[in-house]
Design a protein around this motif. Sequence first.
Motif, short mmCIF file in Angstrom:
data_model
loop_
_atom_site.label_atom_id
_atom_site.label_comp_id
_atom_site.label_asym_id
_atom_site.label_seq_id
_atom_site.Cartn_x
_atom_site.Cartn_y
_atom_site.Cartn_z
N ASN A 74 31.20 -4.78 17.82
CA ASN A 74 32.24 -5.70 18.32
C ASN A 74 32.27 -7.02 17.57
O ASN A 74 32.46 -8.08 18.15
CB ASN A 74 32.02 -5.96 19.82
CG ASN A 74 30.70 -6.64 20.09
OD1 ASN A 74 29.75 -6.46 19.35
ND2 ASN A 74 30.65 -7.43 21.15
N CYS A 75 32.06 -6.96 16.24
CA CYS A 75 32.18 -8.17 15.43
C CYS A 75 33.15 -7.90 14.30
O CYS A 75 33.27 -6.76 13.82
CB CYS A 75 30.82 -8.61 14.89
SG CYS A 75 29.99 -7.40 13.85
N LYS A 76 33.85 -8.92 13.88
CA LYS A 76 34.83 -8.79 12.80
C LYS A 76 34.24 -9.39 11.52
O LYS A 76 33.80 -10.55 11.52
CB LYS A 76 36.13 -9.50 13.17
CG LYS A 76 36.72 -9.05 14.51
CD LYS A 76 37.23 -7.62 14.46
CE LYS A 76 37.65 -7.11 15.82
NZ LYS A 76 38.72 -7.88 16.45
N VAL A 77 34.25 -8.61 10.46
CA VAL A 77 33.75 -9.09 9.17
C VAL A 77 34.89 -9.76 8.42
O VAL A 77 35.95 -9.16 8.22
CB VAL A 77 33.17 -7.93 8.34
CG1 VAL A 77 32.76 -8.44 6.94
CG2 VAL A 77 31.97 -7.31 9.05
N ILE A 78 34.68 -11.00 8.02
CA ILE A 78 35.68 -11.79 7.30
C ILE A 78 35.22 -11.94 5.85
O ILE A 78 34.15 -12.46 5.59
CB ILE A 78 35.88 -13.18 7.93
CG1 ILE A 78 36.06 -13.06 9.45
CG2 ILE A 78 37.05 -13.90 7.27
CD1 ILE A 78 37.27 -12.26 9.88
N HIS A 79 36.07 -11.48 4.93
CA HIS A 79 35.68 -11.52 3.52
C HIS A 79 36.61 -12.40 2.70
O HIS A 79 36.15 -13.27 1.95
CB HIS A 79 35.65 -10.11 2.95
CG HIS A 79 35.37 -10.05 1.49
ND1 HIS A 79 34.29 -10.68 0.91
CD2 HIS A 79 36.04 -9.46 0.46
CE1 HIS A 79 34.29 -10.47 -0.40
NE2 HIS A 79 35.35 -9.75 -0.69
N ASP A 80 37.89 -12.22 2.83
CA ASP A 80 38.85 -12.92 1.98
C ASP A 80 39.31 -14.26 2.53
O ASP A 80 39.95 -15.03 1.82
CB ASP A 80 40.08 -12.03 1.73
CG ASP A 80 39.75 -10.79 0.93
OD1 ASP A 80 38.86 -10.89 0.06
OD2 ASP A 80 40.35 -9.74 1.19
N ASN A 81 39.03 -14.53 3.79
CA ASN A 81 39.53 -15.74 4.44
C ASN A 81 38.41 -16.54 5.09
O ASN A 81 38.49 -16.93 6.25
CB ASN A 81 40.59 -15.38 5.49
CG ASN A 81 41.81 -14.70 4.90
OD1 ASN A 81 41.97 -13.50 5.04
ND2 ASN A 81 42.66 -15.45 4.22
N ASN A 82 37.35 -16.81 4.30
CA ASN A 82 36.18 -17.48 4.86
C ASN A 82 36.48 -18.92 5.28
O ASN A 82 35.99 -19.39 6.31
CB ASN A 82 35.03 -17.44 3.86
CG ASN A 82 34.51 -16.03 3.66
OD1 ASN A 82 34.48 -15.23 4.58
ND2 ASN A 82 34.10 -15.71 2.43
N TYR A 83 37.27 -19.65 4.49
CA TYR A 83 37.60 -21.02 4.87
C TYR A 83 38.48 -21.04 6.13
O TYR A 83 38.34 -21.93 6.97
CB TYR A 83 38.31 -21.74 3.73
CG TYR A 83 37.39 -22.11 2.58
CD1 TYR A 83 36.11 -22.61 2.81
CD2 TYR A 83 37.80 -21.95 1.26
CE1 TYR A 83 35.27 -22.94 1.76
CE2 TYR A 83 36.96 -22.29 0.20
CZ TYR A 83 35.70 -22.77 0.46
OH TYR A 83 34.87 -23.11 -0.58
N GLU A 84 39.37 -20.05 6.24
CA GLU A 84 40.19 -19.96 7.45
C GLU A 84 39.32 -19.67 8.67
O GLU A 84 39.55 -20.22 9.75
CB GLU A 84 41.25 -18.86 7.28
CG GLU A 84 42.39 -19.24 6.37
CD GLU A 84 42.07 -19.12 4.89
OE1 GLU A 84 42.90 -19.52 4.06
OE2 GLU A 84 40.97 -18.63 4.55
#
Length: 296
Positions: free
Chosen positions: A245-255
Amino acid sequence: MKKIFWIAGEKSGDLHSSIVLKELQLQNKEYQHVGIGGPLMRKFGLKPMFPFDRFAVMGFIEVVKHLFFFVNVEKKIRQLFRENPPDLVVLVDYPGLNMRIAQQASKLGIPVLYFISPQFWAWKFKRIFKLKKLTDHLAYILPFEGKYFDKFGVKSTYVGHPIAQEIEIKIYKKEFAEKYNLDSSKQWIGFLPGSRDNELKKLLPQYLAAIKELDNGNFEFLISRANSVSESLFNDIIKKSGISNCKVIHDNNYEMMKHTDILVVTSGTATLETAYIGTPFIIAYKTSKISYELGK
């Protein structure tokens, strides 16, 4: 063609230096760039001498484990300086290695520019005297450092902090939520487990354990994956945790850093980036027991 030798041994140094290399390209400056740097510097013309990921080491025992590699690096750099000296050496932060290379360059009369000063004001203040002796000029990024350089006669120029140019928020929160299927009615907690594989091994399992403890249905959990870490290692750690239940963020780290309600940030450049963005955060780090005891 004039040759510039670079050492940027960390992800942040690679990012900061790439801005300089890009600007030199835009100005049609014809230099040969060689040395140590990552994928961003390579994109703008750096020819690397060594694998960049081998330099991502922090802590006493961790450095000891890689001692032979670093001894070999210094040996090859000394040989290069003697046999085919560059016109300029640019050293980017990373003082453990860079101060020794500055000494080698200075002995041979090779001009040295130190870009991003070691944080001598936090520890090892005597480094400022070595900087004065071993460098021809210093480009510093924190304005308060100038008073020390002026006081002790270090030739220096304030160039501003690169993060002001590097951080760009490309999408608003609503679009970000839609892209990653996030529930805006819940609070968002973000985790930044670091930019090195050894940090990932130590910190990501701790963050996943925290998610397991906090999961009561009221939160969205987001985890940033840096470009500089192994994707397979990252995925394996998450898979072994059993947490889905976690979302991996790769391309939008600053967002992610901008739109979350609170962040847990591995100590490093990301802490300054988070402070600049303005999101409340907690700093975390975990090292080996020996490094901890020596540092304490």
